[in-house]
Design a protein around this motif. Structure first.
Motif, short mmCIF file in Angstrom:
data_model
loop_
_atom_site.label_atom_id
_atom_site.label_comp_id
_atom_site.label_asym_id
_atom_site.label_seq_id
_atom_site.Cartn_x
_atom_site.Cartn_y
_atom_site.Cartn_z
N THR A 365 -1.48 -16.89 -5.38
CA THR A 365 -2.46 -16.77 -6.45
C THR A 365 -3.25 -18.07 -6.55
O THR A 365 -2.67 -19.14 -6.67
N TRP A 366 -4.56 -17.97 -6.50
CA TRP A 366 -5.41 -19.13 -6.68
C TRP A 366 -5.76 -19.37 -8.14
O TRP A 366 -5.93 -20.50 -8.57
N ALA A 367 -5.90 -18.31 -8.92
CA ALA A 367 -6.25 -18.46 -10.33
C ALA A 367 -5.77 -17.22 -11.08
O ALA A 367 -5.81 -16.10 -10.55
N ARG A 368 -5.31 -17.41 -12.31
CA ARG A 368 -4.81 -16.29 -13.11
C ARG A 368 -5.86 -15.76 -14.08
O ARG A 368 -5.76 -14.61 -14.52
N SER A 369 -6.84 -16.57 -14.40
CA SER A 369 -7.91 -16.10 -15.29
C SER A 369 -9.17 -16.88 -14.96
O SER A 369 -9.42 -17.94 -15.51
N HIS A 370 -9.94 -16.32 -14.04
CA HIS A 370 -11.14 -16.99 -13.56
C HIS A 370 -12.35 -16.11 -13.86
O HIS A 370 -12.35 -14.93 -13.55
N PRO A 371 -13.40 -16.67 -14.48
CA PRO A 371 -14.57 -15.83 -14.79
C PRO A 371 -15.26 -15.37 -13.51
O PRO A 371 -15.58 -16.17 -12.63
N LEU A 372 -15.47 -14.07 -13.41
CA LEU A 372 -16.15 -13.49 -12.26
C LEU A 372 -17.13 -12.43 -12.74
O LEU A 372 -16.90 -11.78 -13.77
N PRO A 373 -18.20 -12.22 -12.01
CA PRO A 373 -19.08 -11.09 -12.30
C PRO A 373 -18.43 -9.81 -11.78
O PRO A 373 -17.30 -9.80 -11.30
N ALA A 374 -19.15 -8.75 -11.86
CA ALA A 374 -18.72 -7.52 -11.21
C ALA A 374 -18.76 -7.73 -9.70
O ALA A 374 -19.78 -8.11 -9.14
N VAL A 375 -17.65 -7.52 -9.04
CA VAL A 375 -17.55 -7.69 -7.59
C VAL A 375 -16.87 -6.47 -7.00
O VAL A 375 -16.19 -5.72 -7.70
N ALA A 376 -17.03 -6.31 -5.69
CA ALA A 376 -16.51 -5.13 -5.02
C ALA A 376 -15.89 -5.52 -3.69
O ALA A 376 -16.21 -6.57 -3.13
N PRO A 377 -14.98 -4.71 -3.17
CA PRO A 377 -14.45 -4.96 -1.82
C PRO A 377 -15.57 -5.11 -0.81
O PRO A 377 -16.57 -4.39 -0.85
N GLY A 378 -15.41 -6.10 0.06
CA GLY A 378 -16.42 -6.38 1.07
C GLY A 378 -17.35 -7.53 0.72
O GLY A 378 -18.02 -8.06 1.60
N ASP A 379 -17.41 -7.92 -0.56
CA ASP A 379 -18.25 -9.05 -0.93
C ASP A 379 -17.76 -10.33 -0.24
O ASP A 379 -16.56 -10.58 -0.15
N LEU A 380 -18.72 -11.11 0.22
CA LEU A 380 -18.42 -12.37 0.91
C LEU A 380 -18.51 -13.53 -0.07
O LEU A 380 -19.51 -13.69 -0.77
N LEU A 381 -17.47 -14.34 -0.11
CA LEU A 381 -17.39 -15.49 -0.99
C LEU A 381 -17.14 -16.75 -0.17
O LEU A 381 -16.72 -16.68 0.98
N SER A 382 -17.40 -17.90 -0.80
CA SER A 382 -17.14 -19.17 -0.15
C SER A 382 -16.45 -20.10 -1.14
O SER A 382 -16.81 -20.14 -2.32
N VAL A 383 -15.48 -20.85 -0.66
CA VAL A 383 -14.86 -21.92 -1.43
C VAL A 383 -15.39 -23.24 -0.87
O VAL A 383 -15.16 -23.55 0.29
N PRO A 384 -16.10 -24.03 -1.68
CA PRO A 384 -16.74 -25.24 -1.16
C PRO A 384 -15.76 -26.39 -1.03
O PRO A 384 -14.64 -26.37 -1.55
N ASN A 385 -16.18 -27.42 -0.32
CA ASN A 385 -15.47 -28.70 -0.23
C ASN A 385 -14.01 -28.52 0.22
O ASN A 385 -13.08 -29.01 -0.41
N THR A 386 -13.86 -27.82 1.33
CA THR A 386 -12.53 -27.60 1.88
C THR A 386 -12.42 -28.15 3.30
O THR A 386 -11.60 -27.69 4.10
N GLY A 387 -13.22 -29.17 3.61
CA GLY A 387 -13.13 -29.77 4.93
C GLY A 387 -11.93 -30.67 5.10
O GLY A 387 -11.55 -31.00 6.23
N ALA A 388 -11.31 -31.09 4.00
CA ALA A 388 -10.10 -31.92 4.05
C ALA A 388 -8.96 -31.17 3.39
O ALA A 388 -9.14 -30.53 2.36
N TYR A 389 -7.79 -31.27 4.00
CA TYR A 389 -6.58 -30.63 3.48
C TYR A 389 -6.80 -29.14 3.22
O TYR A 389 -6.40 -28.60 2.19
N GLY A 390 -7.48 -28.50 4.16
CA GLY A 390 -7.71 -27.07 4.09
C GLY A 390 -6.70 -26.33 4.95
O GLY A 390 -5.52 -26.24 4.62
N LEU A 391 -7.18 -25.81 6.09
CA LEU A 391 -6.30 -25.05 6.98
C LEU A 391 -5.07 -25.85 7.38
O LEU A 391 -3.95 -25.34 7.39
N HIS A 392 -5.26 -27.14 7.68
CA HIS A 392 -4.17 -27.92 8.25
C HIS A 392 -3.19 -28.43 7.19
O HIS A 392 -2.23 -29.13 7.52
N ALA A 393 -3.42 -28.07 5.93
CA ALA A 393 -2.46 -28.37 4.87
C ALA A 393 -2.02 -27.07 4.20
O ALA A 393 -1.61 -27.05 3.05
N SER A 394 -2.07 -25.98 4.95
CA SER A 394 -1.78 -24.67 4.38
C SER A 394 -0.42 -24.17 4.87
O SER A 394 0.30 -24.85 5.60
#
Length: 429
Positions: A365-394
């Motif tokens: 779980t990344w967040a338990r109560s995060h404000p979001l608009p109406a979204v649907a399966p297939g929507d593309l999202l991005s999480v910014p500023n993940t060039g450090a401690y991203g994949l290689h710290a997962s």
């Protein structure tokens, strides 16, 4: 491979993304790496060396870009050493650190030609001396120091308490002969890294001031020439949240004055002053692209399931390596940049949502109560500023989902796209 990119949001927060890319995918923009490097260099006193800490992001193209800019490589494992060498970093420009090293780690590094190390104890000095003797070479090391006290404003304190990192400054001063080395491994300098992820300039300056004072005192106590004083890092950066790198406009002038007083000769590289950075150089170069797999209502709360989770980002939050993760999510397939603008033909009304990954565990779980608009399966999202401690710290091996793509871009073109894979092989041991 080359491919034209398009921008879906203002460059300040959302880098350009490849069209039609499969997800999950990490995108690393080398133009942003170069920009971060130039910014950091402007905050450091001159002359000084800068090491890139591969733990932040060991992707070979990122490492190669930073080496081309002048960064030496700081590694702390056989895997990071392999990544530095694969990126074209010569062994003479690699510093091998870490509080615990196996004999086979040292043998591998010495065979590869590494001759600069950091050690954290008298045992580490003796171990390195024996390894160098086996290889019939002479090596140098930086003695890592654990001074008393701590650093305010730090995201993570590295020293000042009982720690695997460094030898106690008091013991070094009391028994200097124990720390100057043997026949095949000799001390070359000191390594001080007091804290990390400090965004406040005064707090960061205080951390370096403490390191400079300790280095000056121990340089006199040790009574041997020290060619390098590595003051470490601590430069902060946003993590998985929108925002820019912090500025430290007064840091270079402050440190130059303190170095003039404490370490005369540093302007002539006697000693050479060095700094380290991982997250500051790479955090803002990266974004994680992810698609929505499912949107549903569960006990009165909207739940959004993504194709990326703690297996791809934020796994180390559970290890207290980074703070609990509450990422920003950015829409990249429409004009608005933050998911607060609404979306057409979406599933469910806007409002708070639980943001989950695809893993078969409630911990994903990344967040338990995060404000979001109406979204649907297939929507593309991005999480910014993940060039450090991203994949290689997962937790990429947990539950066996494929690793995300890693895509390297530069000035609007894709340079490389590939994926880490893991293969089980028989072992002779």
């Amino acid at each position: 491979m080359s491919e034209t990119l398009h921008s879906a949001a203002p460059a300040a927060q959302s880098p350009v993304v490849p069209q039609g890319i499969s997800t999950p995918a990490y995108i690393y923009d080398l133009a942003r790496v170069r920009s971060a490097y130039e910014r950091l260099r402007s905050y450091l006193p001159e002359p000084s060396e800068l090491y890139y800490s591969l733990k932040a992001n060991p992707h070979p193209d990122v490492v190669a870009a930073l080496y081309a800019l002048g960064c030496r490589a700081e590694v702390s494992s056989p895997g990071e050493l392999e990544a530095a060498l694969a990126a074209g970093v010569p062994s003479r420009d690699i510093l091998y650190t870490g509080p615990g090293k196996r004999d086979e780690d040292l043998d591998g590094a010495l065979t590869a030609g590494v001759r600069d190390f950091a050690v954290d104890s008298t045992w580490g000095i003796d171990q390195l001396d024996r390894a160098a003797a086996r290889h019939e070479v002479t090596v140098t090391y930086l003695l890592r120091v654990n001074p008393g006290g701590g650093s305010r404003g730090a995201g993570l304190r590295m020293t000042g308490d009982p720690s695997a990192f460094g030898a106690d400054a008091e013991d070094i001063a009391t028994h200097p002969g124990r720390y100057t080395g043997g026949e095949h491994a000799r001390i070359d300098g000191l390594h001080l890294y007091l804290a990390t992820n400090i965004t406040d300039e005064d707090a960061l300056g205080d951390s370096f001031s403490e390191a400079i004072a300790v280095a000056s005192a121990l340089r006199e106590a040790l009574g041997v020439p020290l060619r390098t004083i590595d003051l470490g890092g601590g430069f902060g950066a946003p993590y998985a949240r929108a925002g820019d790198l912090p500025g430290y406009p007064g840091l270079a002038g402050r440190l130059a004055g303190e170095l003039d007083e404490a370490l005369p000769g540093w302007r002539q590289n006697a000693p050479t002053v060095a700094f380290e950075s991982g997250r500051y150089l790479t955090a803002t170069c990266g974004q994680l692209l992810t698609r929505i797999l499912d949107v549903k209502d569960s006990h009165g709360r909207r739940v959004v399931v993504l194709d990326a989770g703690i297996n791809h980002l934020g796994g180390m939050a559970g290890l207290r390596r980074v703070p609990p993760l509450h990422p920003d999510v950015v829409r990249v397939d429409s004009e608005p940049t933050q998911l607060t603008q609404g979306a057409e033909d979406a599933s469910g009304p806007p409002g708070p949502a639980m943001i989950c990954g695809p893993l078969c565990t409630p911990l994903d779980t990344w967040a338990r109560s995060h404000p979001l608009p109406a979204v649907a399966p297939g929507d593309l999202l991005s999480v910014p500023n993940t060039g450090a401690y991203g994949l290689h710290a997962s937790l990429v091996l947990f539950l066996g989902h494929p690793a995300p793509l890693e895509v390297v871009t530069d000035t609007g073109r894709v340079l490389r796209s590939d994926r880490l894979t893991f293969v089980r092989r028989p072992c002779a041991d």
